[in-house]
Each structure stands twice: as structure tokens, then as C-alpha cells.
Scaffold this active site. Structure first.
Site, PDB file in Angstrom:
ATOM      1  N   HIS A 207       0.847  -1.208   0.000  1.00  0.00           N
ATOM      2  CA  HIS A 207       0.000   0.000   0.000  1.00  0.00           C
ATOM      3  C   HIS A 207       0.879   1.253   0.000  1.00  0.00           C
ATOM      4  CE1 HIS A 207      -2.868   3.051   1.302  1.00  0.00           C
ATOM      5  NE2 HIS A 207      -3.842   2.208   1.021  1.00  0.00           N
ATOM      6  N   CYS A 245      -3.955   2.537  -4.440  1.00  0.00           N
ATOM      7  CA  CYS A 245      -4.875   3.327  -3.621  1.00  0.00           C
ATOM      8  C   CYS A 245      -4.965   4.718  -4.236  1.00  0.00           C
ATOM      9  CB  CYS A 245      -4.391   3.378  -2.171  1.00  0.00           C
ATOM     10  SG  CYS A 245      -5.488   4.365  -1.119  1.00  0.00           S
ATOM     11  N   HIS A 272      -7.830   0.190  -4.122  1.00  0.00           N
ATOM     12  CA  HIS A 272      -8.635   1.027  -3.231  1.00  0.00           C
ATOM     13  C   HIS A 272      -9.099   2.215  -4.061  1.00  0.00           C
ATOM     14  CE1 HIS A 272      -6.448  -0.215   0.773  1.00  0.00           C
ATOM     15  NE2 HIS A 272      -7.125  -1.208   0.224  1.00  0.00           N
ATOM     16  N   ASP A 317     -12.761   2.834  -1.066  1.00  0.00           N
ATOM     17  CA  ASP A 317     -11.957   3.184   0.105  1.00  0.00           C
ATOM     18  C   ASP A 317     -12.798   4.123   0.968  1.00  0.00           C
ATOM     19  OD1 ASP A 317      -9.741   2.886   1.652  1.00  0.00           O
ATOM     20  OD2 ASP A 317      -8.370   3.956   0.344  1.00  0.00           O
ATOM     21  N   HIS A 318     -12.155   4.819   1.856  1.00  0.00           N
ATOM     22  CA  HIS A 318     -12.894   5.674   2.805  1.00  0.00           C
ATOM     23  C   HIS A 318     -14.057   6.404   2.153  1.00  0.00           C
ATOM     24  CE1 HIS A 318      -8.674   6.228   4.739  1.00  0.00           C
ATOM     25  NE2 HIS A 318      -9.084   4.980   4.750  1.00  0.00           N
ATOM     26  N   TYR A 331     -15.145   4.667   7.495  1.00  0.00           N
ATOM     27  CA  TYR A 331     -15.591   3.289   7.242  1.00  0.00           C
ATOM     28  C   TYR A 331     -17.058   3.049   7.565  1.00  0.00           C
ATOM     29  CZ  TYR A 331     -10.907   1.943   5.990  1.00  0.00           C
ATOM     30  OH  TYR A 331      -9.708   1.834   5.340  1.00  0.00           O
TER      31      TYR A 331
HETATM   32 MN   LIG Z   1      -5.961   2.854   0.779  1.00  0.00          MN
END
Ligand SMILES: [Mn+2]
Length: 357
Positions: A207, A245, A272, A317-318, A331
């Protein structure tokens, strides 16, 4: 692509799996064992238990996020071989249980950092924000206090109490470790584990840094295309891959995400998918996933992933916190569910435009 959702387990997540399953088109979750400390061996019966709890809901365990790397490996200290042996045993055990993707990061001290976890947007939703000007006035230990004070009682990945207790020891451990040292320690690790990954069919996915620049003077080696290419060249194997990501890499406007996918798309093992809005120099906000909500062209990124032939796990992702949900910052269920539906829409539209489905 396999549509997934990050899930922290029955005890660690506020979202029951049946709710994840009700999101259309879901294939599975990317799971973890929250009780595991960096350096622990993940035992077969523990992995089986996690897997059974997911399969009970007709979802698949698509991979693990993360099997954390012990600091002895990252700092290159004398006990690292023992912890590499533990890691290898975990790879073998995961493979024995039918799990074939591991996300990990190779960052000292801070896995990720934000300066506000509950920034209120004008529509009343909440976002995570990073502002370098705030960090410039902080000591590294203040970052722990900030994250804990805003975590709403949830244990956030990478910011566990355990690590906080060891903080000053960790700072000492990395004293004098340069970017080049950290890279050489990653080389040492990958040269030992990737042959095992090839044998057991377990794909590694490193990551990137979040944010993708140096903070507090600690070394960082996963910031941009040049860094990632250097890592991929350590062992030229599909098992030595990356987690792409978009929100981490995309926080630096000089990272051209579409170009990155074109260059190293064949080595992306996990995605992500997240949008960010640039608010100024080294200042950004995590937004809803749509291209119109942030600074990244999510359509172009999805198209590049399709053209690269990416067929691994991908997850929203978030997300923001919306509709009054009480959830771990980033999340929640609702905004990530909207995010994945958008991702699936992009995917279907791009394939149909190409005459591929
Ligand atoms: Mn990430």
C-alpha cells in the site's frame, strides 16, 4: 474485478455482514484478524473461523488487509529473520485456507495520517481532511492524541493503543534509518517471501504512503511511480505487486494516476478506489467517490484499470459519514455502498461502450 468491502470482523466492525451482502453485486470482503500484532503467526484455525463467518453470509474472503510487518523487519534490526519466518508461516497458512491476496505496507511509525477525522461539509456530511500546515506545528506523538480524540471510540487501523505505548521506542528504532535503508530492508524481506508466495499462490500488494510525501522526517518509499517501479523491480514477479490506492497516491497532484496504471497496471493486485479534493498546497479532503465531487477523474482511472486487464479485488476506500450513521471515521456503510454502486456503474458503462459485455 471482484467487488469487495473492507470488514473488521464481527467484534471490530459496526457493520454486520448481512448489510454488506445486501449491497448489489458484492463478491466478498477483505478481512483481518484484529487481535494479531505485527510479527504474530496467523494460525490456520483462526483464519478458518474468519473465513467461515464470511462464507456463512454467502460472501468470499477476497484477501487480507493487512498482515502487518514487524518493525524489526522494517528497521532492519537483528531479530528480523525470526519475524520473516513468522510471516512466511502466515503466508502458508493463508494459502492453505484458500486466501490468495495480502495487502501490507512498509512505513515506519505512521501507516496513515489525517488532521481532521470529522470535518463537516456544507451538506452536513463528514469527511477526513489532511492539512500539512497543521502537521508542521505538531510533534509526532501529538498525531496519536489527535487521531484518538477524534476516533469516536473505534480502534483505528494503524493507531492501536499497543503501538502508542511503544511510540518512543519506535522513534528510537528508526533513528538514522534513511529512505535507502528502508528500501534495502524491503528488498531483504521481499527476496525471502516472494519465492514462497509463488509456491503458494499468494499475491502481495504493498500500500502506498498516505499522504504520499514525507512527514515528521520519517523515511517514506511508496510515494509515486518511481518508488513503486523500484519496488516492483526488486523481484520481477506478479506476486510482488501493489495496492493501487487512488486516494493515497492521488493526494499529490503530480501523481498522474492514469499514467501509473498504464505503466504498472499489470502489477496491481488490489485496488482502493477513493476520490480526494485538493484544497491547497499539501491540503486535501476525502470526498464522495464520484469524479464530480473531488479532483480525480474516476472514470479515466476505472477505464485504465479495465484496459490493464485488472481482475483482482477492488473496494471503495474511505467514504464520508452520512445520514447520521455512527461508524468508524471513513468506514461507514452508506457512503461506501454508494461508492461501490458508482464504481460498478462506471465499470458496466465502460465495458458496454467497448462492446465487451
Ligand atoms: Mn488505501
Amino acid at each position: 474485478m471482484k467487488w469487495g468491502f473492507r470488514w473488521y470482523g464481527e467484534k471490530g466492525d459496526s457493520i454486520p455482514l448481512k448489510n454488506v451482502r445486501q449491497i448489489p453485486g458484492m463478491n466478498g470482503v477483505i478481512g483481518t484478524l484484529l487481535n494479531k500484532l505485527p510479527g504474530d503467526v496467523w494460525e490456520v484455525h483462526e483464519i478458518q473461523e474468519l473465513k467461515a463467518s464470511i462464507e456463512k453470509e454467502n460472501l468470499e474472503l477476497l484477501g487480507i488487509e493487512s498482515v502487518a510487518i514487524h518493525d524489526a523487519i522494517k528497521a532492519g534490526s537483528s531479530e528480523r529473520d525470526q519475524y520473516i519466518d513468522h510471516y512466511i508461516q502466515t503466508i502458508r497458512n493463508l494459502s492453505d485456507c484458500g486466501v490468495h491476496m495480502i495487502c501490507y505496507s512498509f512505513k515506519p511509525i505512521f501507516g496513515w495520517a489525517k488532521t481532521t477525522l470529522n470535518y463537516e461539509n456544507e451538506d452536513g456530511s463528514f469527511s477526513l481532511v489532511y492539512d500539512q500546515a497543521v502537521v508542521d506545528d505538531m510533534e509526532p506523538s501529538d498525531m496519536y492524541k489527535l487521531i484518538h480524540s477524534q476516533s469516536k471510540g473505534f480502534s483505528l487501523p494503524g493507531w492501536e493503543e499497543e503501538r502508542l505505548k511503544k511510540f518512543s521506542g519506535l522513534v528510537e528504532m528508526y533513528d538514522g534509518v534513511t529512505d535507502e535503508d528502508l528500501f534495502e530492508n524491503l528488498r531483504y524481506f521481499l527476496e525471502r517471501i516472494i519465492p514462497v508466495c509463488e509456491e503458494t499462490d499468494v499475491k502481495m500488494a504493498i500500500h502506498p504512503d498516505d499522504p504520499p510525501w514525507e512527514i515528521f522526517g520519517f523515511p517514506r518509499i511508496t510515494k509515486n511511480l518511481a518508488d513503486l517501479k523500484k519496488i516492483l523491480s526488486i523481484v520481477d514477479s506478479p506476486y510482488n505487486g501493489i495496492t493501487f490506492c487512488t486516494g493515497s497516491l492521488g493526494a499529490d497532484p503530480s501523481n498522474d494516476l492514469v499514467d501509473m496504471v498504464r505503466e504498472i497496471g499489470h502489477r496491481i493486485n488490489f485496488v482502493h478506489f477513493r476520490n480526494v479534493e485538493f484544497l491547497g498546497e499539501r491540503k486535501f479532503k476525502e470526498t464522495a467517490h464520484l469524479s464530480t465531487e473531488g479532483s480525480l477523474d474516476m472514470y479515466a482511472i476505472m477505464e485504465a484499470l479495465i484496459e490493464a486487464g485488472f481482475d483482482g479485488p477492488i473496494r471503495p476506500d474511505h467514504g464520508r459519514t452520512v445520514w447520521g450513521e455512527v461508524a468508524m471515521p471513513g468506514y461507514g456503510l452508506y457512503d461506501r455502498a454508494m461508492g461501490i454502486s458508482y464504481m460498478q456503474g462506471l465499470h458496466e458503462a465502460i465495458l458496454k461502450a467497448k462492446g465487451q459485455n
